[in-house]
Scaffold this motif. Structure first.
Motif, PDB file in Angstrom:
ATOM      1  N   TRP A  49      -9.256  -3.944  -3.346  1.00 44.70           N
ATOM      2  CA  TRP A  49      -7.906  -3.818  -2.821  1.00 44.70           C
ATOM      3  C   TRP A  49      -7.374  -5.173  -2.378  1.00 44.70           C
ATOM      4  N   SER A  82      -4.018  -1.158  -3.392  1.00 41.11           N
ATOM      5  CA  SER A  82      -3.367  -1.851  -2.287  1.00 41.11           C
ATOM      6  C   SER A  82      -4.072  -1.542  -0.980  1.00 41.11           C
ATOM      7  N   GLY A  83      -4.256  -2.571  -0.187  1.00 38.66           N
ATOM      8  CA  GLY A  83      -4.862  -2.362   1.130  1.00 38.66           C
ATOM      9  C   GLY A  83      -4.070  -3.015   2.240  1.00 38.66           C
ATOM     10  N   GLY A  84      -2.792  -2.721   2.410  1.00 41.09           N
ATOM     11  CA  GLY A  84      -2.062  -1.727   1.657  1.00 41.09           C
ATOM     12  C   GLY A  84      -0.676  -2.245   1.291  1.00 41.09           C
ATOM     13  N   ALA A 113      -2.679   2.716  -1.210  1.00 37.90           N
ATOM     14  CA  ALA A 113      -2.879   2.867   0.229  1.00 37.90           C
ATOM     15  C   ALA A 113      -1.662   2.289   0.943  1.00 37.90           C
ATOM     16  N   LEU A 176      -3.197   4.032   5.961  1.00 35.70           N
ATOM     17  CA  LEU A 176      -3.923   2.989   6.676  1.00 35.70           C
ATOM     18  C   LEU A 176      -3.292   2.781   8.044  1.00 35.70           C
TER      19      LEU A 176
END
Length: 337
Positions: A49, A82-84, A113, A176
């Motif tokens: 991510w 995606s993080g995020g 995410a 998240l």
């Protein structure tokens, strides 16, 4: 190990901030990310991510969807996502189209995410969100709108606005957070939840308890699934790992002092560079940071699993030298082989 969780039944993933180092460029940072992703795939990490941040001189992943496409194109099996994505920065339709495109190009490999913070300072947030009313308060409505683009209501009548590509695609959505807000929302909607304990450890355990105790099963998830963010800096010796970790510590100090910059080389005298207050902040933020050799890393992660019962650990490693960063993730992979 007394925890019911073991390394064998815990997934390990990579969280990459695409660090731009002192003396480096964004292009080099992104090429290094692709190289790390290829290695992470070989070493058995579950997903890779990248995070959305803006106006940060040391982070190259601001155009997060573009970076995800680049990383996915450089790999073949690892999940990429995606993080995020900081959803209040975007129109939900645009994110549905972007991730619908990514899923169409790389089917079965894309994660989405979502967070509600701006991913930067308030001045930059205003530049992104173009108005004082876009403050993240409508995050639940935005998530619901985004979900509807992927899964429109049934019936003969088509919705007035459609995400193409996107509509009908089963792209996993995560929530998240670093507080209880997204924990409650993820529990209510039956979605997987990730906590940013790698930089905001204080509310991790209450948020996990809240998420698990209030979880409502959904068509996507029949029981809670919790991801915990950790920093892992690994090297052949504890001393070398501690030295490598000073780059990450200097980055925290730069943010504390309101002077974000590129990732700096490690130093031998980090204690001499901090006030007592800054030392306390570093210690607090390091609650879910593990630094050391393989044995030290294993013991530290056992403690974190014991404490959190995490289903998945997503690992950040802000290391100045690219080869040292690769080696750190390689050492860590030996824990869960």
């Amino acid at each position: 190990m007394s925890t019911t969780k073991t390394f064998r039944d815990t997934a390990f993933s990579v969280l990459d901030l695409a660090p731009i180092v002192v003396g480096g460029t964004a292009g080099e940072a992104l090429r290094n990310s692709a190289d790390l992703a290829r290695h992470a795939e070989q070493w058995g990490y579950k997903r890779y991510w990248v995070a959305e941040h803006h106006s940060m001189p040391g982070i190259a992943s601001s155009a997060t969807s573009v970076v995800i496409g680049y990383i996915a194109g450089q790999t073949s099996t690892i999940r990429v996502g995606s993080g995020g994505i900081m959803l209040p920065n975007h129109a939900p339709l645009v994110i549905a189209e972007q991730f619908g495109t990514l899923e169409s190009l790389y089917p079965g490999r894309i994660d989405l995410a979502l967070g509600r913070a701006p991913g930067s300072d308030q001045v930059t947030a205003r530049a992104l969100r173009r108005g004082p009313d876009r403050n993240g308060e409508d995050f639940p409505d935005q998530v619901a709108e985004l979900y509807t683009y992927f899964h429109p209501p049934g019936g003969a009548r088509k919705p007035a606005v459609r995400a193409v590509p996107g509509e009908g695609l089963d792209i996993p959505i995560w929530l998240l957070g670093s507080s209880d807000f997204s924990a409650r929302l993820a529990a209510h909607w039956g979605l997987p939840f990730g906590f940013a304990s790698h930089f905001a450890p204080t509310y991790l355990l209450p948020a996990l308890q809240l998420y698990r105790s209030n979880f409502e099963a959904s068509q996507h998830l029949d029981k809670p699934y919790a991801m915990v963010g950790v920093n892992v800096i690994a090297a052949d010796t504890d001393d070398e790992a501690r030295r490598l970790a000073t780059s990450m510590q200097q980055q925290v100090l730069s943010l504390l002092r309101g002077m974000p910059g590129q990732l700096k080389p490690p130093v031998d005298n980090i204690e001499d560079m901090c006030t007592d207050y800054e030392k306390a902040v570093l210690a607090d933020r390091g609650r879910y940071t593990v630094v050391g050799s393989l044995d030290t890393i294993r013991k530290g992660l056992e403690r974190i699993l014991e404490e959190t019962k995490a289903d998945e650990l997503i690992v950040s490693a802000q290391i100045y030298d690219h080869d040292a960063r690769l080696h750190s993730y390689e050492i860590l992979s030996k824990v869960f082989e």
